[in-house]
Design an enzyme around this catalytic site. Structure first.
Site, PDB file in Angstrom:
ATOM      1  CD  GLU A  43     -39.198  -2.854  13.463  1.00 15.97           C
ATOM      2  OE1 GLU A  43     -39.927  -2.812  12.471  1.00 15.97           O
ATOM      3  OE2 GLU A  43     -37.964  -2.657  13.412  1.00 15.97           O
ATOM      4  CE  LYS A 121     -40.746  -0.052  10.046  1.00 16.68           C
ATOM      5  NZ  LYS A 121     -40.004  -1.346  10.131  1.00 16.68           N
ATOM      6  CB  CYS A 157     -37.165   0.221  12.349  1.00 23.44           C
ATOM      7  SG  CYS A 157     -35.589  -0.535  11.830  1.00 23.44           S
ATOM      8  CB  SER A 303     -11.595 -31.722   6.467  1.00 25.94           C
ATOM      9  OG  SER A 303     -11.294 -30.335   6.358  1.00 25.94           O
ATOM     10  N   GLY A 304      -9.201 -31.056   8.732  1.00 23.79           N
ATOM     11  CA  GLY A 304      -7.831 -30.570   8.710  1.00 23.79           C
ATOM     12  C   GLY A 304      -7.669 -29.360   7.810  1.00 23.79           C
ATOM     13  N   GLY A 305      -8.778 -28.893   7.213  1.00 25.88           N
ATOM     14  CA  GLY A 305      -8.756 -27.719   6.356  1.00 25.88           C
ATOM     15  C   GLY A 305      -9.239 -26.478   7.078  1.00 25.88           C
ATOM     16  CB  SER A 308     -13.816 -28.247   9.040  1.00 25.96           C
ATOM     17  OG  SER A 308     -12.460 -28.623   8.889  1.00 25.96           O
TER      18      SER A 308
END
Length: 565
Positions: A43, A121, A157, A303-305, A308
């Site tokens: 489409e 359509k 569609c 950040s170590g988290g 992220s």
């Protein structure tokens, strides 16, 4: 009698009319060389989906019309080859005082240099991310054309989700229904599509082929997974999802009359689990947003988290390690294990990794505000200053080197406002803004157990997944100091935000009233933040973006008794 048909499951770029046309021409020549005599394109393949308000510009629609004519001319030498091209079309009907646009979401049937028919359509969706009634006028007719002795009924569609268009095609002599599509991905959508199209095939008693787009466009992703179904709804062909590919199916005339697809188990892609598809959607969304917009790479704060970490893994899978840069920006409250884990993960993935301390910058900000803040305890103001320093540093690096900043906030945070304007929300693309926190953890575990792009197993250190989440903006902070436990929070968000359940319904499901009402209030009062958030990848049926359009200013309160005078 057999008819080999092809589907151009391709990745088009909005507005790149010349590039999109070339892809179609190349696909048609390739398909013809492999014996196909019908090629279906998705489409609006000429324009790219969705071109949004570009559709309102007459020059754009006229250029799309010209591109279709150019494709027809370029394929004039392909004997007996029929190509269906999706495109917008229309013009202006001018009265004395107003120009009325008569635009259609259309598809043209091209053969040997001529446009045989153009179909408009009929059913225009206007829900979730769709705004087609803003741009197009519904069509009224049907389109049935012949290829190698087979009558093909063409739908676009949404037409195939309703009874009448396919029934009209059958009444007009169609022996097979061909549906061209641009249907955005969300979790569970592929199975829903196949089930609905199987219902449609059985209802009209005809085989059905579903040609689908693949690729990322701003916040939406298209997953491909084109397929062909027999008249009884069984699967005859299923293409791989999230892969750009020219795929084929073969129709044969049956001795008892009518046509059906030649069964080929090898042509049915094996099913994939939900996490694998979700991962592919996020990877493709990042790759196409950055690639199609011309950014040389990506940068993010590591950040170590968990958030992220997940974004970094997605970015490396999408772009490769050489185009991704991670920056750790420790503050006085950053735990040692955070920078140790951040270094570990950057080393596992091989990305450039830098550490820029914000300790002295934070003290300078506090010093500048000392007189204003004199006698007041430290609170979220100081916490947000840290986040904004980090956002400023990342944007400075982005401006200097051109890489886009990927933000790392998730849907649970976006819903409740557990994020900082001009801080961790600062950036150009929000990769996981449609993932609830519980999904973030699940996807991190999935990625550690799988290596789909060959970047090395277990990219995310286990401690990042198992330690309690923390913004680390004050001593000994955890997310649950401010929010309900994520399994409870996400359960409420899924019901209230994604499924539109009322507060009383959610409470009756076993959640505490005070918690439900608090979460609903947080969602309401943080709309102003979400309006300023960067665009991000939509992977659920209800994302913060086009799916979610609530007023910032509103006095409506759904809690019990709140509406009584």
């Amino acid at each position: 009698m057999t008819l080999k048909l092809a589907i151009a499951q391709l990745n088009f770029v909005v507005g790149d009319l010349a590039g999109n046309a070339k892809k179609i021409i190349d696909a048609a020549r390739d398909a013809h060389a492999q014996g196909a005599r019908l090629l279906l394109t998705p489409e609006l393949s000429i324009a790219g989906y969705a071109a949004e308000d570009l559709f309102l510009r007459p020059a754009f629609t006229e250029a799309c019309d010209d591109a279709v004519k150019g494709i027809a001319a370029a394929l004039a030498d392909l004997k007996d080859m029929v190509v269906v091209v999706g495109h917008p079309t229309g013009g202006s009907l001018r009265s004395r005082s107003v120009a009325v646009q008569m635009r259609h979401n259309a598809a043209s049937v091209i053969k040997e240099g001529r446009i045989l028919e153009t179909y408009a359509k009929r059913e225009l969706p206007n829900y979730q991310v769709f705004d087609e009634r803003r741009y197009f006028t519904p069509g009224q007719g049907t389109c049935v054309f012949e290829v190698e002795g087979v009558s093909v009924g063409l739908l676009i569609c949404e037409d195939a989700w309703f009874d009448q268009p396919a029934e009209l095609a059958r009444e007009s002599g169609a022996e097979v229904v061909a549906v061209i599509n641009a249907s955005p991905y969300h979790v569970g959508k592929e199975g829903e599509r196949v089930a609905r199209m199987a219902d449609r095939a059985r209802a009209v008693g005809l085989p059905l082929v579903y040609a689908h787009l693949v690729g990322g466009q701003d916040e939406v992703v298209f997953d491909g997974a084109s397929f062909a179904l027999q008249a009884d709804g069984s699967t005859a062909m299923q293409a791989e999802s999230f892969r750009e590919k020219l795929v084929f199916a073969q129709l044969e005339r049956k001795p008892q009359g009518g046509v059906g697809f030649v069964a080929d188990p090898a042509a049915v892609a094996p099913p994939r689990d939900a996490e694998a598809q979700l991962w592919d959607a996020l990877v493709l969304g990042v790759r196409d947003y950055i690639g199609k917009n011309g950014f040389p790479g990506a940068i993010l704060g590591l950040s170590g988290g968990i958030d992220s970490a997940l974004v970094l893994a997605i970015a490396v899978d999408a772009l490769g390690k050489d185009k991704v840069r991670a920056v750790m920006m420790p503050s006085p409250y950053t735990a040692d294990i955070s920078w140790i884990d951040a270094r570990d993960m950057a080393g596992r993935l091989g990305v450039r990794y830098d550490e820029i301390s914000i300790r002295h910058t934070f003290e300078s900000f506090k010093g500048a505000l000392a007189e204003e803040f004199k006698g007041l305890p430290e609170d979220t103001a100081e916490e947000n200053i840290q986040a904004r320093i980090r956002g400023t540093l990342l944007m400075g690096l982005s401006n200097k080197f051109g890489s886009i900043v990927l933000t790392t906030g998730n849907k649970s945070e976006m819903a409740t406002g557990y994020c900082t304007l001009y801080g961790d929300m600062a950036g150009g693309f929000a990769v996981i803004k449609d993932l609830l926190k519980t999904t973030v953890f699940a996807l991190a575990r999935w990625r550690n157990a799988h290596d789909p792009y060959g970047t090395g197993s277990e990219p995310i250190p286990e401690r990042i997944i198992t330690r309690p989440p923390s913004a680390e903006l004050r001593p000994d902070q955890t997310d649950q100091d401010s929010l309900p436990p994520y399994d409870i929070l996400d359960g409420i968000l899924a019901r209230y935000m994604q499924d539109d359940e009322g507060i009383d319904e959610i409470i009756s499901a076993g959640y505490e009233r005070a918690v439900v009402e608090r979460v609903a209030r947080l969602i309401k009062i943080n709309e102003y933040k979400r309006r300023q958030a960067p665009v991000g990848i939509r992977v659920t049926h209800r994302s913060f973006g086009k799916d979610w359009r609530y007023p910032i200013t509103s006095k409506f309160n759904e809690t019990a008794g709140a509406q009584k005078p």
